[in-house]
Design a protein around this motif. Structure first.
Motif, PDB file in Angstrom:
ATOM      1  N   PHE A  90       0.953  -1.241  -0.002  1.00 48.37           N
ATOM      2  CA  PHE A  90      -0.268   0.008  -0.076  1.00 48.37           C
ATOM      3  C   PHE A  90       0.786   1.267  -0.081  1.00 48.37           C
ATOM      4  CE2 PHE A  90      -2.411  -3.052   2.226  1.00 48.37           C
ATOM      5  CZ  PHE A  90      -3.541  -3.162   1.495  1.00 48.37           C
ATOM      6  N   GLU A  91       2.210   1.122  -0.116  1.00 44.38           N
ATOM      7  CA  GLU A  91       2.992   2.266  -0.139  1.00 44.38           C
ATOM      8  C   GLU A  91       4.153   2.202  -0.904  1.00 44.38           C
ATOM      9  OE1 GLU A  91       4.265   5.873   0.242  1.00 44.38           O
ATOM     10  OE2 GLU A  91       2.515   5.411   1.703  1.00 44.38           O
ATOM     11  N   ASN A  92       4.579   3.264  -1.674  1.00 53.10           N
ATOM     12  CA  ASN A  92       5.759   3.157  -2.428  1.00 53.10           C
ATOM     13  C   ASN A  92       6.896   3.984  -2.182  1.00 53.10           C
ATOM     14  OD1 ASN A  92       4.675   5.470  -3.440  1.00 53.10           O
ATOM     15  ND2 ASN A  92       4.472   4.842  -5.739  1.00 53.10           N
ATOM     16  N   GLU A  93       6.741   4.781  -0.991  1.00 56.29           N
ATOM     17  CA  GLU A  93       7.785   5.793  -0.620  1.00 56.29           C
ATOM     18  C   GLU A  93       8.404   5.012   0.584  1.00 56.29           C
ATOM     19  OE1 GLU A  93       9.110   8.511  -1.937  1.00 56.29           O
ATOM     20  OE2 GLU A  93       7.726   7.844  -3.832  1.00 56.29           O
ATOM     21  N   PRO A  94       9.662   5.455   0.985  1.00 54.08           N
ATOM     22  CA  PRO A  94      10.147   4.959   2.038  1.00 54.08           C
ATOM     23  C   PRO A  94       9.558   5.567   3.289  1.00 54.08           C
ATOM     24  CG  PRO A  94      12.217   5.983   0.548  1.00 54.08           C
ATOM     25  CD  PRO A  94      10.625   6.147   0.084  1.00 54.08           C
ATOM     26  N   PHE A  95       9.744   4.526   4.326  1.00 51.17           N
ATOM     27  CA  PHE A  95       8.980   4.768   5.896  1.00 51.17           C
ATOM     28  C   PHE A  95       9.857   3.991   6.721  1.00 51.17           C
ATOM     29  CE2 PHE A  95       7.029   0.917   4.106  1.00 51.17           C
ATOM     30  CZ  PHE A  95       7.085   0.152   5.136  1.00 51.17           C
ATOM     31  N   TRP A  96       9.665   4.365   7.971  1.00 52.53           N
ATOM     32  CA  TRP A  96      10.250   3.566   9.033  1.00 52.53           C
ATOM     33  C   TRP A  96       9.291   3.140   9.949  1.00 52.53           C
ATOM     34  CZ3 TRP A  96      10.732   4.823  14.348  1.00 52.53           C
ATOM     35  CH2 TRP A  96      10.483   5.849  14.717  1.00 52.53           C
ATOM     36  N   VAL A  97       9.501   2.040  10.657  1.00 52.90           N
ATOM     37  CA  VAL A  97       8.394   1.456  11.445  1.00 52.90           C
ATOM     38  C   VAL A  97       9.051   1.029  12.771  1.00 52.90           C
ATOM     39  CG1 VAL A  97       8.761  -0.714  10.217  1.00 52.90           C
ATOM     40  CG2 VAL A  97       6.530  -0.083  11.199  1.00 52.90           C
ATOM     41  N   ASN A  98       8.308   0.982  13.768  1.00 48.04           N
ATOM     42  CA  ASN A  98       8.274   0.098  14.884  1.00 48.04           C
ATOM     43  C   ASN A  98       7.139  -0.354  15.621  1.00 48.04           C
ATOM     44  OD1 ASN A  98       7.370   2.555  16.180  1.00 48.04           O
ATOM     45  ND2 ASN A  98       9.506   3.229  17.035  1.00 48.04           N
ATOM     46  N   ALA A  99       7.250  -0.674  16.832  1.00 43.38           N
ATOM     47  CA  ALA A  99       5.708  -1.197  17.476  1.00 43.38           C
ATOM     48  C   ALA A  99       4.827  -0.105  17.710  1.00 43.38           C
ATOM     49  CB  ALA A  99       6.310  -1.972  18.782  1.00 43.38           C
ATOM     50  N   GLU A 100       5.064   1.021  17.546  1.00 44.15           N
ATOM     51  CA  GLU A 100       4.339   2.182  17.627  1.00 44.15           C
ATOM     52  C   GLU A 100       3.875   2.469  16.419  1.00 44.15           C
ATOM     53  OE1 GLU A 100       6.218   5.416  19.468  1.00 44.15           O
ATOM     54  OE2 GLU A 100       6.962   4.167  21.173  1.00 44.15           O
TER      55      GLU A 100
END
Length: 256
Positions: A90-100
């Motif tokens: 659902f996304e084509n741009e960079p992102f960062w992710v964690n448990a939040e």
């Protein structure tokens, strides 16, 4: 800075199978310079992970991931279980992710709706910067950059500093890897759908039967079947649904 990026791009670009290993080493070095481990996936729908010309697993040999039963590249269900994999669709741009949750430069309601419960066990990481790589024929790859220090879970500064650069390197590596390793093309060279084939598939895409299409187009049911069968052969599809799907991927029809 521009020369730095160009030099690194040339290092991670793959032109032949023999380039895969040194290109992987270059990408791993870029990650290491920023205290990260890179985790490449050339196709999230494929259980296999990128390999070199001799079939050696790059995750283990080059990118520094441990050879354990619970490691991400040995888990064939990660494509179904990981919230990161879900986000890639659902996304084509960079992102960062964690448990939040997912952290992007622009909001994405689809990612907000993804279940991130038990994040660490499902994603096989506590935090990561992720670069989606969307390619031809609907193939989705990615590279995630994971902190070498597993206690680091806030990657906001790393993302602002390196997110765009990671994206350039990752897309170059994954796209060129896929091109070189894609020995079997999804679409035979020189094939092209005819006007009638496209017209039949447009009606099939909205659920019309062969009989209904024949009435709409003032053609026999056999003629409609003939056109759809020809389209299926040209697109190397195994059934009607896949024929419609591949035709949409190639821009012949719309599924909207």
């Amino acid at each position: 800075m521009a020369k730095f990026v160009i030099d690194h791009l040339d290092a991670v670009r793959i032109r032949t199978a023999e380039d895969i290993r040194p290109a992987a080493q270059a990408l791993a070095a870029i990650a290491a310079e920023n205290d990260m481990l890179a985790a490449p996936a050339h196709d999230i729908a494929d259980k296999r992970t990128p390999v070199d010309a001799d079939g050696n697993v790059l995750a283990k040999d080059i990118f520094g991931w441990a050879d354990r039963d619970d490691v991400w590249w040995r888990n064939p269900r990660i494509a179904l279980e990981s919230p990161i994999t879900s986000a890639l669709r659902f996304e084509n741009e960079p992102f960062w992710v964690n448990a939040e949750g997912f952290h992007l430069r622009a909001p994405n309601a689809y990612l907000d709706a993804i279940d991130i419960s038990n994040f660490e066990s499902r994603a096989r990481t506590r935090a990561a910067i992720v670069v989606p790589v969307h390619m031809a024929f609907g193939k989705i790859g990615a590279v995630s950059f994971n902190p070498i220090d597993p206690t680091r879970t806030d990657l906001s500064e790393d993302f602002e500093k390196n997110g765009d650069l990671f994206a350039v390197y990752s897309r170059t590596f994954i796209e060129s890897y896929t091109r070189v390793m894609g020995a079997i093309q999804a679409l035979p060279p020189g094939s092209r759908l005819s006007k009638r084939e496209v017209e039949c598939l447009r009606w099939a895409a909205i659920g019309k039967t062969d009989l209904e299409i024949s009435m709409i187009m003032s053609r026999s049911r056999a003629t409609v079947r003939f056109h759809i069968h020809n389209a299926s052969t040209k697109l190397n599809a195994v059934n009607r649904s896949q024929t419609v799907f591949k035709a949409a991927q190639l821009g012949y029809i719309s599924l909207n």
